[in-house]
Design an enzyme around this catalytic site. Structure first.
Site, PDB file in Angstrom:
ATOM      1  N   HIS A 161     -12.568 -10.299  -9.062  1.00 14.48           N
ATOM      2  CA  HIS A 161     -13.407  -9.249  -8.468  1.00 14.48           C
ATOM      3  C   HIS A 161     -14.704  -8.811  -8.882  1.00 14.48           C
ATOM      4  O   HIS A 161     -15.990  -8.734  -8.741  1.00 14.48           O
ATOM      5  CB  HIS A 161     -12.733  -7.681  -7.478  1.00 14.48           C
ATOM      6  CG  HIS A 161     -12.751  -6.875  -8.532  1.00 14.48           C
ATOM      7  ND1 HIS A 161     -11.050  -6.743  -9.279  1.00 14.48           N
ATOM      8  CD2 HIS A 161     -13.023  -6.027  -9.757  1.00 14.48           C
ATOM      9  CE1 HIS A 161     -11.749  -5.845 -10.982  1.00 14.48           C
ATOM     10  NE2 HIS A 161     -12.664  -5.597 -10.439  1.00 14.48           N
TER      11      HIS A 161
ATOM     12  N   ASP B 273      -6.434 -10.626  -7.422  1.00 11.51           N
ATOM     13  CA  ASP B 273      -7.786 -10.623  -8.364  1.00 11.51           C
ATOM     14  C   ASP B 273      -7.482 -11.403  -9.582  1.00 11.51           C
ATOM     15  O   ASP B 273      -7.756 -10.633 -10.750  1.00 11.51           O
ATOM     16  CB  ASP B 273      -7.583  -8.408  -7.958  1.00 11.51           C
ATOM     17  CG  ASP B 273      -8.941  -8.650  -8.555  1.00 11.51           C
ATOM     18  OD1 ASP B 273      -9.976  -9.262  -8.704  1.00 11.51           O
ATOM     19  OD2 ASP B 273      -8.452  -7.553  -8.756  1.00 11.51           O
TER      20      ASP B 273
ATOM     21  N   GLY C 230     -16.246  -2.389 -15.367  1.00 11.38           N
ATOM     22  CA  GLY C 230     -16.281  -2.424 -16.636  1.00 11.38           C
ATOM     23  C   GLY C 230     -15.504  -3.098 -17.611  1.00 11.38           C
ATOM     24  O   GLY C 230     -14.955  -4.368 -18.363  1.00 11.38           O
ATOM     25  N   ASN C 231     -13.889  -2.471 -17.310  1.00  8.35           N
ATOM     26  CA  ASN C 231     -12.891  -2.974 -18.252  1.00  8.35           C
ATOM     27  C   ASN C 231     -11.877  -3.504 -17.136  1.00  8.35           C
ATOM     28  O   ASN C 231     -11.318  -4.638 -18.232  1.00  8.35           O
ATOM     29  CB  ASN C 231     -12.108  -1.424 -18.302  1.00  8.35           C
ATOM     30  CG  ASN C 231     -12.113  -0.754 -19.129  1.00  8.35           C
ATOM     31  OD1 ASN C 231     -12.438   0.385 -19.355  1.00  8.35           O
ATOM     32  ND2 ASN C 231     -11.751  -1.300 -20.156  1.00  8.35           N
ATOM     33  N   SER C 232     -12.365  -4.017 -15.947  1.00 12.55           N
ATOM     34  CA  SER C 232     -11.968  -5.277 -14.999  1.00 12.55           C
ATOM     35  C   SER C 232     -11.339  -6.442 -15.676  1.00 12.55           C
ATOM     36  O   SER C 232     -12.676  -6.658 -16.415  1.00 12.55           O
ATOM     37  CB  SER C 232     -12.290  -4.934 -13.918  1.00 12.55           C
ATOM     38  OG  SER C 232     -12.271  -3.956 -12.949  1.00 12.55           O
TER      39      SER C 232
ATOM     40  N   LEU D  48       7.456 -15.769   4.537  1.00 11.38           N
ATOM     41  CA  LEU D  48       8.962 -15.786   6.048  1.00 11.38           C
ATOM     42  C   LEU D  48       8.739 -15.668   6.641  1.00 11.38           C
ATOM     43  O   LEU D  48       9.257 -15.940   7.963  1.00 11.38           O
ATOM     44  CB  LEU D  48       9.618 -14.814   5.063  1.00 11.38           C
ATOM     45  CG  LEU D  48      10.913 -14.646   5.266  1.00 11.38           C
ATOM     46  CD1 LEU D  48      11.720 -15.652   4.330  1.00 11.38           C
ATOM     47  CD2 LEU D  48      11.720 -13.296   4.661  1.00 11.38           C
ATOM     48  N   GLY D  49       7.371 -15.183   6.668  1.00 14.23           N
ATOM     49  CA  GLY D  49       7.025 -14.546   8.504  1.00 14.23           C
ATOM     50  C   GLY D  49       7.661 -13.895   9.119  1.00 14.23           C
ATOM     51  O   GLY D  49       8.071 -13.899  10.499  1.00 14.23           O
ATOM     52  N   VAL D  50       7.417 -12.815   9.015  1.00 14.23           N
ATOM     53  CA  VAL D  50       7.886 -11.608   8.837  1.00 14.23           C
ATOM     54  C   VAL D  50       7.241 -10.133   8.190  1.00 14.23           C
ATOM     55  O   VAL D  50       6.104 -10.632   7.407  1.00 14.23           O
ATOM     56  CB  VAL D  50       8.906 -11.215   8.381  1.00 14.23           C
ATOM     57  CG1 VAL D  50      10.378 -11.563   9.229  1.00 14.23           C
ATOM     58  CG2 VAL D  50       9.069 -11.386   6.964  1.00 14.23           C
ATOM     59  N   VAL D  51       7.616  -9.671   9.048  1.00 17.37           N
ATOM     60  CA  VAL D  51       5.937  -7.995   9.057  1.00 17.37           C
ATOM     61  C   VAL D  51       7.770  -7.093   8.800  1.00 17.37           C
ATOM     62  O   VAL D  51       8.567  -6.925   9.725  1.00 17.37           O
ATOM     63  CB  VAL D  51       6.171  -7.300  10.337  1.00 17.37           C
ATOM     64  CG1 VAL D  51       5.341  -5.789   9.872  1.00 17.37           C
ATOM     65  CG2 VAL D  51       3.975  -8.877  10.738  1.00 17.37           C
ATOM     66  N   ILE D  52       7.504  -6.653   7.910  1.00 20.33           N
ATOM     67  CA  ILE D  52       8.596  -5.557   7.163  1.00 20.33           C
ATOM     68  C   ILE D  52       7.883  -4.106   6.894  1.00 20.33           C
ATOM     69  O   ILE D  52       7.069  -3.811   6.824  1.00 20.33           O
ATOM     70  CB  ILE D  52       9.545  -6.063   5.543  1.00 20.33           C
ATOM     71  CG1 ILE D  52       7.868  -6.224   5.087  1.00 20.33           C
ATOM     72  CG2 ILE D  52      10.190  -7.839   6.075  1.00 20.33           C
ATOM     73  CD1 ILE D  52       8.699  -6.683   3.263  1.00 20.33           C
TER      74      ILE D  52
END
Length: 474
Positions: free
Chosen positions: A113, A143, A214-216, A271-275
């Site tokens: 970012h 990120d 600014g620390n990012s 994996l193709g899942v919603v957890i």
């Protein structure tokens, strides 16, 4: 007594002096660390050319182009709708961040970012010299971004192992908060493995080190002077530091940077899942001794999990022998595997343990959205025990939602359904760990629900599936 009285103040002074020395001895001295590490910490500034907003002049508002600069800035800050730059010229957006050099030939790590969409990236060293940087690659999911500057014999940081960090350990940050180069702040590790809503693939290090804009992208050091994380985010209600700072573990950053250096992009396992998380009530409903693991709320058809035999309602307890304590542990582990790699899972299904082997897939660039249910036709059933009326799913809805069964909530009355927040249009696919393929099945299962025990219900709402629990009173 006179001698005792004269000695007492001396004893008190000695005790206080000793306590002061003890307190000083227990606090770390960061001076040597800062002197060694600072030269490899850099300030990163970016420039991005953006078209000026072109807004037609409005009655009663002056044209900014005709105003002196001082008054123009005042009106721009005070009146957002003020017309500006009718000529459509470009303006230059600037941002500031931090980074650190990881190789003597000029590779620099920072946050995605910090450099996203930049037309020009300038790296300023501790001696105030400036170098133009090239973006080698960036990974929005973690990120992390990798830059390259031209140079030889550049100062570098020493890299450490974040998995060896302990909660309560001292850590230190060097960066450019609000543009103040090489500012040093210190604190302790508050927690490890934190999962943030927008970052499923990073087990963040939480600290109380003062981090500000600014620390990012700057480094987080341990007391050995090794970089153990990249400062990335803060939790704040004011825009500034509030005691909650989050850093990307160095192991994650290095895995990402190595792929960026080799390929310019990052490939993750999938994996193709919603957890979802397993809470106390869900644990009881699925026959677990305690809350643990990742509950499978949705399985993508023909995805890796589906081909490996994983089912909705399974609770994944471990992956390749590594325990899944929280549901957030699973994406971190799966994302670190290579596509095509075999993985073994321990799951709980219908109260019994099973082992499954799955071939890991490749994480798609963007998630696949499911259509929401619309109006329905078909048989209608009501459950007075739950306080809900349901109807059949049409063939078109099943196809659009990628479902083999389920019923649609038509009406919610007073009762358990209202208390758990069911809404008209919700799709119920499972009740009490049983698949619901019709309104008749729903009515039968609802009638046989146990009392005073946690019962689970799987609900699909606007394409997202989740399990909820409730109890029927006597």
């Amino acid at each position: 007594m006179r001698n005792l009285k004269s000695v007492t103040p001396l004893l008190m002074a000695a005790l206080l002096w000793g306590q002061s020395l003890l307190a000083q001895a227990s606090l770390p001295d960061f001076t040597a660390l800062v002197e060694e590490a600072s030269p490899a910490v850099v300030n990163i500034s970016t420039r991005q050319k953006m078209p000026e907003r072109s807004v037609a002049a409005q009655p009663g508002l002056p044209d900014l182009e005709g105003l002196p600069p001082m008054f123009r800035e005042f009106f721009e800050r005070s009146i957002p709708q003020m017309p500006r730059n009718p000529g459509g010229r470009q303006r230059e957006a600037q941002s500031l961040g931090s980074g650190f050099i990881i190789s003597a030939d000029g590779y620099v790590l920072t946050n995605n970012h910090v450099v996203a969409d930049a037309d020009e990236i300038i790296v300023r060293l501790s001696d105030r010299s400036e170098l133009e940087a090239k973006l080698i690659g960036a990974d929005p999911r973690s990120d992390v971004a990798l830059l390259k500057v031209e140079g030889k014999g550049l100062p570098t940081v020493r890299l450490g192992k974040s998995d060896e960090l302990k909660v309560g350990e001292w850590v230190l940050a060097i960066g450019s908060p609000f543009g103040f180069d090489h500012s040093v702040t210190a604190g302790i590790v508050s927690a490890k493995g934190r999962n943030l809503p927008s970052d499923s693939y990073v087990p963040f290090i939480q600290t109380d080190v003062a981090i500000n804009p600014g620390n990012s992208g700057g480094p987080l050091f341990n007391l050995k002077g090794e970089v153990v994380g990249i400062n990335s985010q803060i939790f704040t209600r004011s825009g500034g530091f509030m005691g909650l700072s989050f850093a990307i573990p160095m192991e994650v950053a290095l895995q990402v940077s190595e792929q960026l250096k080799a390929d310019g992009k990052v490939t993750r396992g999938w994996l193709g899942v919603v957890i979802q998380e397993v809470n106390k009530d869900l644990a009881e409903s699925f026959g677990l001794d305690r809350p643990a693991g990742a509950l499978v709320a949705q399985v993508l058809e023909d995805g890796p999990a589906d081909k490996g035999g994983l089912q909705v309602g399974d609770v994944i307890l471990s992956l390749n022998g590594k325990p899944i304590v929280m549901s957030a542990d699973l994406p971190h582990l799966v994302g670190g595997l290579k596509p095509g790699e075999k993985a073994e899972m321990d799951v709980v299904r219908d109260g019994s343990r099973k082992k499954l082997k799955v071939t890991i897939g490749t994480l798609p660039e963007e998630g696949q959205e499911l259509a929401a249910a619309g109006s329905t036709k078909g048989g209608e059933r009501s459950s007075n025990r739950l306080g809900v009326t349901v109807v059949e799913l049409t063939a078109e809805q099943k196809k659009g939602l990628d479902l083999r069964g389920g019923v649609v909530v038509k009406e919610v009355l007073s009762g358990p359904a209202a208390m758990i927040g069911l809404r008209p249009g919700d799709v119920i696919t499972h009740l009490n760990n049983q698949a619901i393929d019709s309104t008749a099945t729903f009515a039968k299962v609802a009638q046989e629900l146990p009392k005073n025990r946690s019962v689970s219900m799987r609900v699909l709402r606007q394409g997202r599936a989740s399990f909820i629990t409730f109890k029927l009173a006597e």
